[in-house]
Design an enzyme around this catalytic site. Structure first.
Site, mmCIF file in Angstrom:
data_model
loop_
_atom_site.group_PDB
_atom_site.id
_atom_site.type_symbol
_atom_site.label_atom_id
_atom_site.label_comp_id
_atom_site.label_asym_id
_atom_site.label_seq_id
_atom_site.Cartn_x
_atom_site.Cartn_y
_atom_site.Cartn_z
ATOM 1 C CG ASN A 49 9.551 -8.171 -3.126
ATOM 2 O OD1 ASN A 49 10.593 -8.439 -3.705
ATOM 3 N ND2 ASN A 49 8.423 -8.762 -3.410
ATOM 4 C CD GLU A 51 6.427 -11.768 -0.599
ATOM 5 O OE1 GLU A 51 6.266 -12.987 -0.405
ATOM 6 O OE2 GLU A 51 5.963 -11.149 -1.586
ATOM 7 C CB CYS A 60 7.340 -2.406 -1.356
ATOM 8 S SG CYS A 60 5.604 -2.815 -1.264
ATOM 9 C CD GLU A 62 8.434 -0.023 -5.180
ATOM 10 O OE1 GLU A 62 8.564 -1.001 -4.407
ATOM 11 O OE2 GLU A 62 7.540 0.023 -6.033
ATOM 12 C CB CYS A 93 2.007 -0.343 -3.266
ATOM 13 S SG CYS A 93 2.956 -0.017 -1.764
ATOM 14 C CB CYS A 96 6.135 2.428 -2.266
ATOM 15 S SG CYS A 96 6.629 0.883 -1.464
HETATM 16 N N1 THU Z 1 5.791 -5.154 -4.277
HETATM 17 C C1 THU Z 1 6.900 -4.360 -4.300
HETATM 18 O O1 THU Z 1 7.924 -4.684 -3.686
HETATM 19 N N2 THU Z 1 6.847 -3.211 -5.012
HETATM 20 C C2 THU Z 1 5.820 -2.855 -5.829
HETATM 21 O O2 THU Z 1 5.882 -1.823 -6.485
HETATM 22 C C3 THU Z 1 4.635 -3.720 -5.924
HETATM 23 C C4 THU Z 1 4.546 -4.792 -4.908
HETATM 24 C C5 THU Z 1 5.865 -6.456 -3.576
HETATM 25 C C6 THU Z 1 5.108 -6.570 -2.293
HETATM 26 C C7 THU Z 1 4.920 -8.083 -2.222
HETATM 27 O O3 THU Z 1 6.076 -8.664 -1.662
HETATM 28 C C8 THU Z 1 4.812 -8.519 -3.673
HETATM 29 O O4 THU Z 1 5.362 -7.459 -4.433
HETATM 30 C C9 THU Z 1 3.404 -8.806 -4.126
HETATM 31 O O5 THU Z 1 2.558 -7.751 -3.854
#
Ligand code: THU
Length: 142
Positions: A49, A51, A60, A62, A93, A96
């Site tokens: 991920n 941010e 994310c 994925e 999520c 994704c």
């Molecule tokens: N996140 C992912 O990268 N993949 C997931 O399957 C769930 C959520 C990340 C997004 C954000 O940076 C952090 O997790 C919190 O939501």
């Protein structure tokens, strides 16, 4: 239906996802996630991920893995593994799920937890009745 995964493939994907998790840029949530997509070309594409201070621009793990693969020329996938530091299995999520489903309804999703246990679902199970390209093609002309 996609071929089932071998134990070696599962272990390789989980290890790659865990390693990618170490590269996450998650200063706002402190929730690092790693993903690893097994391409039909046999390669593993990893992602973490990424941010952003705007929050909404966060990508994310994925989607990072899938986008890296597409940009390198591979468009077919057998599986996507996800590693987070949670006691519960970490599932993708909604955004994704939609992105994974774009490339095949039978792609396998390996959701793991912090103990290294995992559960495997198809993307069709995780996004039933999703919006697909078929719908655009079937639109009634008026
Ligand atoms: N996140 C992912 O990268 N993949 C997931 O399957 C769930 C959520 C990340 C997004 C954000 O940076 C952090 O997790 C919190 O939501």
């Amino acid at each position: 239906m996609a071929d089932s995964l071998s134990k070696v493939e599962i272990n390789d994907l989980l290890e790659a996802a865990r390693s990618a998790r170490g590269k996450a840029y998650a200063p706002y949530s402190s929730f690092p996630v790693g993903a690893a997509a097994l391409g039909l070309d046999g390669r593993i594409y990893t992602g973490c991920n990424v941010e952003n201070i705007s929050y909404g621009l966060t990508n994310c793990a994925e989607r990072t893995a899938i986008f890296k693969s597409i940009s390198e020329g591979n468009r077919g996938f057998k599986a996507v593994a996800i590693a987070a530091g949670t006691d519960d299995y970490c599932f993708p999520c909604g955004a994704c799920r939609q992105v994974i489903a774009e490339f095949g309804r039978d792609i396998l999703v390996i959701s793991s937890n912090s103990s290294g246990r995992y559960i495997i679902s198809t993307i069709e199970e995780l996004l039933p009745a999703g919006f697909t390209a078929d719908m655009l093609r079937k639109e009634t002309a008026d």
